[in-house]
Design an enzyme around this catalytic site. Structure first.
Site, PDB file in Angstrom:
ATOM      1  N   CYS A  54      -5.195   0.544   3.569  1.00 25.07           N
ATOM      2  CA  CYS A  54      -5.304  -0.857   3.949  1.00 25.07           C
ATOM      3  C   CYS A  54      -6.701  -1.402   3.704  1.00 25.07           C
ATOM      4  O   CYS A  54      -6.872  -2.539   3.285  1.00 25.07           O
ATOM      5  CB  CYS A  54      -4.955  -1.014   5.418  1.00 25.07           C
ATOM      6  SG  CYS A  54      -6.140  -0.200   6.505  1.00 25.07           S
ATOM      7  N   GLN A  95       0.809  -1.223   0.000  1.00 27.45           N
ATOM      8  CA  GLN A  95       0.000   0.000   0.000  1.00 27.45           C
ATOM      9  C   GLN A  95       0.843   1.273   0.000  1.00 27.45           C
ATOM     10  O   GLN A  95       0.324   2.350  -0.277  1.00 27.45           O
ATOM     11  CB  GLN A  95      -0.969  -0.003   1.188  1.00 27.45           C
ATOM     12  CG  GLN A  95      -0.291   0.127   2.528  1.00 27.45           C
ATOM     13  CD  GLN A  95      -1.259  -0.058   3.700  1.00 27.45           C
ATOM     14  OE1 GLN A  95      -1.619  -1.184   4.040  1.00 27.45           O
ATOM     15  NE2 GLN A  95      -1.688   1.033   4.307  1.00 27.45           N
ATOM     16  N   HIS A 135      -6.268  -1.292  11.426  1.00 24.87           N
ATOM     17  CA  HIS A 135      -5.707  -1.849  10.208  1.00 24.87           C
ATOM     18  C   HIS A 135      -6.635  -2.919   9.633  1.00 24.87           C
ATOM     19  O   HIS A 135      -7.167  -3.741  10.373  1.00 24.87           O
ATOM     20  CB  HIS A 135      -4.335  -2.447  10.536  1.00 24.87           C
ATOM     21  CG  HIS A 135      -3.498  -2.769   9.339  1.00 24.87           C
ATOM     22  ND1 HIS A 135      -3.431  -1.959   8.235  1.00 24.87           N
ATOM     23  CD2 HIS A 135      -2.700  -3.832   9.067  1.00 24.87           C
ATOM     24  CE1 HIS A 135      -2.615  -2.501   7.340  1.00 24.87           C
ATOM     25  NE2 HIS A 135      -2.159  -3.640   7.822  1.00 24.87           N
ATOM     26  N   ASN A 174      -1.067  -9.377   4.639  1.00 28.64           N
ATOM     27  CA  ASN A 174      -0.945  -7.941   4.882  1.00 28.64           C
ATOM     28  C   ASN A 174      -0.681  -7.237   3.555  1.00 28.64           C
ATOM     29  O   ASN A 174      -0.529  -7.889   2.509  1.00 28.64           O
ATOM     30  CB  ASN A 174       0.184  -7.694   5.898  1.00 28.64           C
ATOM     31  CG  ASN A 174       0.069  -6.342   6.575  1.00 28.64           C
ATOM     32  OD1 ASN A 174      -0.759  -5.501   6.206  1.00 28.64           O
ATOM     33  ND2 ASN A 174       0.912  -6.098   7.566  1.00 28.64           N
TER      34      ASN A 174
END
Ligand SMILES: *[C@@H]1O[C@H](CO)[C@@H](O)[C@H](O)[C@H]1NC(C)=O
Ligand SMILES: *[C@@H]1O[C@H](CO)[C@@H](O)[C@H](O)[C@H]1NC(C)=O
Length: 344
Positions: free
Chosen positions: A149, A143, A287, A308
Site C-alpha cells: 500500500c 495491490q 494502511h 485506495n
C-alpha cells in the site's frame, strides 16, 4: 432444490401464522441460498479452491461475512453501506495481514518533525476539490495479496504532482519501489513500507519508471536496474503535513493529492461499499492511501475523497469517502496523523 422450496413455503406459511418455528425450518434454505451466492461470487471473482475442504472453510467465512454485512445494512444506523466484494471469503485477520502494509520506520525521525510546510499560510481553500476531475488521478489500481500500500500511496501522490507540473497524467511504477527501494531495510516490498521513504528513493534514484515499463506483479522481485534508470517522472523533495491537524491537511489537499495513513483494520472498512464512512475505526495506522479531494454531502457531512489500492470492486469504484473535521484531532481512522506529499 425441492427441500429448500418446500422449506421456503413452509416458512412463509408459518410466518403468516406468526409461528416462530419458521426460524428453524428456514435454516437449510438460508444455507442453500448462501451456497448459491458463494458459487456465483466464485465465478465473478474467478476464485478456485484447492479442494472441497478449503471450499467448505471459505464458504463458512463467506457466509459469516455476508450475514454480518446484511445485519449492518439492515440496522441502518450509519450513513454508509457495506457490501460483498472480492474479499468476502477472508476473515478480517487474514485480510489485514495480506492487504495493508504501512510500516512506520523503526528509527524515530526527530529532524523531520519541524519540517517546512509550504501550504502553511494558504488562506483560501475552495469549498470542494476533486483531483480526479482535474485529471490528476490515474485509474484505481490493485495491490493484490501484497503489503505494498505504501508504494501505491506514494505513487498516486507522485502521479498527482507530475500532472500538476507537466499537465501530463502518466501511470508510474509501484513495482520499482517494491523491488528497488529495499536498501537499509526500511521499506520491505510486500512486507510493508513507508511513503516518505518511497519519496526519498524517487529523489535519490532521480526519478521513477512508467507503470508500463516496470509493471506490477504483486510479489517481491529483484530490482531491474535498467528499467529503474528510465525515469519517467521526477520529484525534488517531499514535505510532511503538520500532524493531528485536519485544517492543515485541507490546505495541502486543496493544492495536490496527498499520501495519508489510516487505520483500515476494521471489518466495516474491509466491506465498505458506499456513502460517507464514519467508522468505527482506531488509530493504529496500518494502511497508506491517497487523499485526492474533499467535499460535503447533501446532509452537510464533510468528507475526504480517498483513493485506495484494492481494485474497483471495493468501495465506490475503489474510492472511499471518509468523514472529515471530526472532533478528535487525529481525524477519522487517524487520517490526520501522518501525511506527506512530494514537491517538484
Ligand atoms: C508563513 O508566514 C509566516 C509569517 O509571515 C512566516 O514566518 C512563514 O515562513 C510563512 N510560512 C511559509 C511556509 O511560507
Ligand atoms: C441524509 O440524511 C437522511 C436522514 O438521516 C438520510 O435518509 C439520507 O440518506 C442522508 N443523505 C445522504 C446523502 O447521506
Amino acid at each position: 432444490m425441492a427441500p429448500s422450496a418446500l422449506s421456503l413455503k413452509l416458512c412463509i406459511l408459518l410466518s403468516v401464522l406468526g409461528i416462530l418455528a419458521c426460524q428453524a425450518a428456514s435454516r437449510p434454505l438460508a444455507e442453500a441460498t448462501a451456497m448459491r451466492k458463494h458459487e456465483r461470487w466464485m465465478v465473478r471473482y474467478g476464485r478456485v479452491y484447492a479442494d472441497e475442504a478449503e471450499k467448505e472453510r471459505r464458504f463458512k467465512i463467506f457466509k459469516e461475512n455476508m450475514e454480518r454485512i446484511e445485519g449492518f445494512n439492515r440496522a441502518g444506523n450509519r450513513p454508509y453501506k457495506l457490501g460483498i466484494n472480492e474479499f468476502a471469503d477472508q476473515t478480517n485477520e487474514e485480510f489485514r495481514a495480506a492487504r495493508n502494509g504501512y510500516k512506520l520506520p523503526s528509527l524515530p525521525r526527530v529532524e523531520e518533525e519541524t519540517a517546512w510546510f509550504k501550504y502553511e499560510n494558504v488562506s483560501d481553500v475552495p469549498a470542494s476539490m476533486d483531483w480526479r476531475k482535474k485529471g490528476a488521478v490515474t485509474p484505481v489500481k490493485d495491490q493484490g495479496q501484497c503489503g505494498s500500500c505504501w508504494a501505491f500511496s506514494a505513487i498516486a501522490a507522485t502521479e498527482g504532482i507530475t500532472q500538476l507540473t507537466t499537465k501530463k497524467l502518466i501511470s508510474l511504477s509501484e513495482q520499482e519501489l517494491v523491488d528497488c527501494d529495499v536498501v537499509k531495510g526500511e521499506d520491505e516490498g510486500c512486507e510493508g513500507g513507508y511513503m516518505e521513504d518511497a519519496f526519498k528513493f524517487i529523489i535519490k534514484n532521480k526519478g521513477i519508471a512508467l507503470e508500463s515499463t516496470y509493471p506490477y506483479t504483486a510479489a517481491d522481485g529483484k530490482c531491474n536496474a535498467k528499467e529503474a534508470a528510465s525515469a519517467a517522472a521526477r520529484i525534488s523533495g517531499f514535505e510532511k503535513v503538520p500532524k493531528n491537524d485536519e485544517a492543515a491537511l485541507l490546505k495541502a489537499v486543496a493544492n495536490q493529492p496527498v499520501s495519508v495513513s489510516i487505520d483500515a483494520g476494521d471489518f466495516s472498512f474491509q466491506f465498505y461499499k458506499s456513502g460517507v464512512f464514519t467508522g468505527p475505526c482506531g488509530t493504529m495506522l496500518d494502511h497508506g492511501v491517497t487523499a485526492v479531494g474533499y467535499d460535503k454531502d447533501a446532509n452537510g457531512t464533510k468528507y475526504w475523497v480517498v483513493k485506495n489500492s484494492w481494485g474497483t470492486s471495493w468501495g465506490e469504484e475503489g474510492y472511499i469517502r471518509m468523514e472529515r473535521d471530526i472532533a478528535a484531532k487525529h481525524g477519522l481512522c487517524g487520517i490526520a496523523m501522518d501525511s506527506s506529499y512530494p514537491t517538484a
